[in-house]
Design a protein around this motif. Structure first.
Motif, PDB file in Angstrom:
ATOM      1  N   ALA A   1     -45.223  37.755 -93.833  1.00  0.00           N
ATOM      2  CA  ALA A   1     -45.359  36.312 -93.624  1.00  0.00           C
ATOM      3  C   ALA A   1     -44.170  35.933 -92.863  1.00  0.00           C
ATOM      4  O   ALA A   1     -43.436  34.892 -93.112  1.00  0.00           O
ATOM      5  CB  ALA A   1     -45.579  35.593 -94.801  1.00  0.00           C
ATOM      6  N   ALA A   2     -43.765  36.607 -91.538  1.00  0.00           N
ATOM      7  CA  ALA A   2     -42.580  36.310 -90.698  1.00  0.00           C
ATOM      8  C   ALA A   2     -41.229  36.235 -91.421  1.00  0.00           C
ATOM      9  O   ALA A   2     -40.418  35.655 -91.025  1.00  0.00           O
ATOM     10  CB  ALA A   2     -42.920  35.035 -90.047  1.00  0.00           C
ATOM     11  N   SER A   3     -41.162  36.940 -92.682  1.00  0.00           N
ATOM     12  CA  SER A   3     -39.834  36.925 -93.202  1.00  0.00           C
ATOM     13  C   SER A   3     -39.561  38.309 -94.059  1.00  0.00           C
ATOM     14  O   SER A   3     -40.509  39.234 -93.924  1.00  0.00           O
ATOM     15  CB  SER A   3     -39.740  35.849 -94.317  1.00  0.00           C
ATOM     16  OG  SER A   3     -38.425  35.610 -94.770  1.00  0.00           O
ATOM     17  N   TYR A   4     -38.459  38.477 -94.608  1.00  0.00           N
ATOM     18  CA  TYR A   4     -38.416  39.487 -95.510  1.00  0.00           C
ATOM     19  C   TYR A   4     -39.108  39.654 -96.698  1.00  0.00           C
ATOM     20  O   TYR A   4     -39.699  38.572 -97.148  1.00  0.00           O
ATOM     21  CB  TYR A   4     -36.706  39.686 -95.853  1.00  0.00           C
ATOM     22  CG  TYR A   4     -36.046  38.265 -96.406  1.00  0.00           C
ATOM     23  CD1 TYR A   4     -36.527  37.609 -97.373  1.00  0.00           C
ATOM     24  CD2 TYR A   4     -35.244  37.991 -95.348  1.00  0.00           C
ATOM     25  CE1 TYR A   4     -35.983  36.274 -97.739  1.00  0.00           C
ATOM     26  CE2 TYR A   4     -34.835  36.567 -95.762  1.00  0.00           C
ATOM     27  CZ  TYR A   4     -35.086  35.884 -96.725  1.00  0.00           C
ATOM     28  OH  TYR A   4     -34.313  34.642 -97.157  1.00  0.00           O
TER      29      TYR A   4
ATOM     30  N   SER B   1     -40.701  40.346 -84.777  1.00  0.00           N
ATOM     31  CA  SER B   1     -39.339  40.791 -84.673  1.00  0.00           C
ATOM     32  C   SER B   1     -38.067  39.693 -84.607  1.00  0.00           C
ATOM     33  O   SER B   1     -37.046  39.998 -85.142  1.00  0.00           O
ATOM     34  CB  SER B   1     -39.025  41.382 -83.227  1.00  0.00           C
ATOM     35  OG  SER B   1     -39.292  40.445 -82.192  1.00  0.00           O
ATOM     36  N   LEU B   2     -38.531  38.320 -84.618  1.00  0.00           N
ATOM     37  CA  LEU B   2     -37.605  37.315 -85.079  1.00  0.00           C
ATOM     38  C   LEU B   2     -37.042  37.146 -86.474  1.00  0.00           C
ATOM     39  O   LEU B   2     -36.276  36.432 -86.818  1.00  0.00           O
ATOM     40  CB  LEU B   2     -38.022  36.162 -84.392  1.00  0.00           C
ATOM     41  CG  LEU B   2     -38.373  35.875 -82.966  1.00  0.00           C
ATOM     42  CD1 LEU B   2     -38.961  34.495 -82.599  1.00  0.00           C
ATOM     43  CD2 LEU B   2     -37.064  35.937 -82.067  1.00  0.00           C
TER      44      LEU B   2
ATOM     45  N   ALA C   1     -34.418  35.027 -90.393  1.00  0.00           N
ATOM     46  CA  ALA C   1     -34.373  35.098 -91.893  1.00  0.00           C
ATOM     47  C   ALA C   1     -33.331  36.052 -92.339  1.00  0.00           C
ATOM     48  O   ALA C   1     -32.374  35.378 -93.231  1.00  0.00           O
ATOM     49  CB  ALA C   1     -35.728  35.639 -92.279  1.00  0.00           C
ATOM     50  N   MET C   2     -32.841  37.066 -91.898  1.00  0.00           N
ATOM     51  CA  MET C   2     -32.171  38.068 -92.210  1.00  0.00           C
ATOM     52  C   MET C   2     -30.788  37.891 -91.899  1.00  0.00           C
ATOM     53  O   MET C   2     -29.998  37.884 -92.828  1.00  0.00           O
ATOM     54  CB  MET C   2     -32.395  39.543 -91.939  1.00  0.00           C
ATOM     55  CG  MET C   2     -33.717  40.089 -92.482  1.00  0.00           C
ATOM     56  SD  MET C   2     -33.985  41.671 -92.000  1.00  0.00           S
ATOM     57  CE  MET C   2     -32.716  42.487 -93.304  1.00  0.00           C
TER      58      MET C   2
END
Length: 196
Positions: free
Chosen positions: A85-88, A121-122, A127-128
């Protein structure tokens, strides 16, 4: 001088592309560091129950404490998570949540993530990187994202080598920071009572 490198993989499958990326980042870092490097790999998948226990109780189970100590004692850190979901992943965030306060402060960290398509990839920069910046870690400039199609190309190897070189540089210029256990020398109870 021997440097210790903790490598954390949050991959859920077996085999895992996150673990594969973590291993390649670690190998490239070992090649780039002039000193001897002791690599200690942690696969979070096998510690999922201990993570939940640590979150619920506020204390790590006895078998999980060495995992946390590995991160605390490391000179540098490589972390790789699958993208959800576009995150870690939740497993990855749970691990970060149970790390002691200040454990990664001042520690060089190389971030990596995997996913099915390059559209995610963003996750590295949105997030990270903010997560580890909040924790006061020194995040190297190059993060490595590996989409499914990246494994067959040559550009992934170049990005891995560049990121590993940056982590190797940070390991070389930083003095080893030793975390002390705040509970190692407690104030005696009698002394606490005498002050009132």
């Amino acid at each position: 001088m021997t440097r210790t490198l903790a490598v954390v993989s949050a991959g859920l499958s077996q085999p895992s592309s996150s673990r594969l990326l973590a291993d390649r980042l670690a190998a490239a870092t070992v090649r780039a560091v002039p000193d001897e490097v002791d690599v200690r790999t942690i696969e979070l998948r096998g510690h999922a129950h201990s993570l939940v226990d640590a979150m619920l109780s506020g204390f790590p189970p006895q078998d999980f404490k060495p995992v946390l100590d590995t991160v605390a004692d490391a000179d540098g850190l490589i972390v790789v998570t699958p993208t959800y979901a576009a995150s870690y992943s939740g497993l990855f965030k749970s691990f970060v949540d149970v790390l002691g306060q200040g454990v990664v402060a001042g520690k060089p960290v190389l971030i990596g993530a995997t996913g099915g398509t390059e559209r995610h990839s963003l996750v590295l920069d949105y997030a990270m990187r903010p997560l580890f910046t909040y924790l006061k870690a020194i995040v190297v400039p190059t993060g490595v994202y590996a989409a499914s199609e990246d494994w067959a190309g040559n550009t992934l190897s170049a990005r891995i080598d560049r990121a590993a070189g940056e982590l190797a540089h940070e390991l070389a210029v930083r003095e080893r920071t030793v975390m002390t256990d705040p509970f190692a020398s407690p104030t005696p109870f009698e002394h606490l009572l005498s002050g009132s």
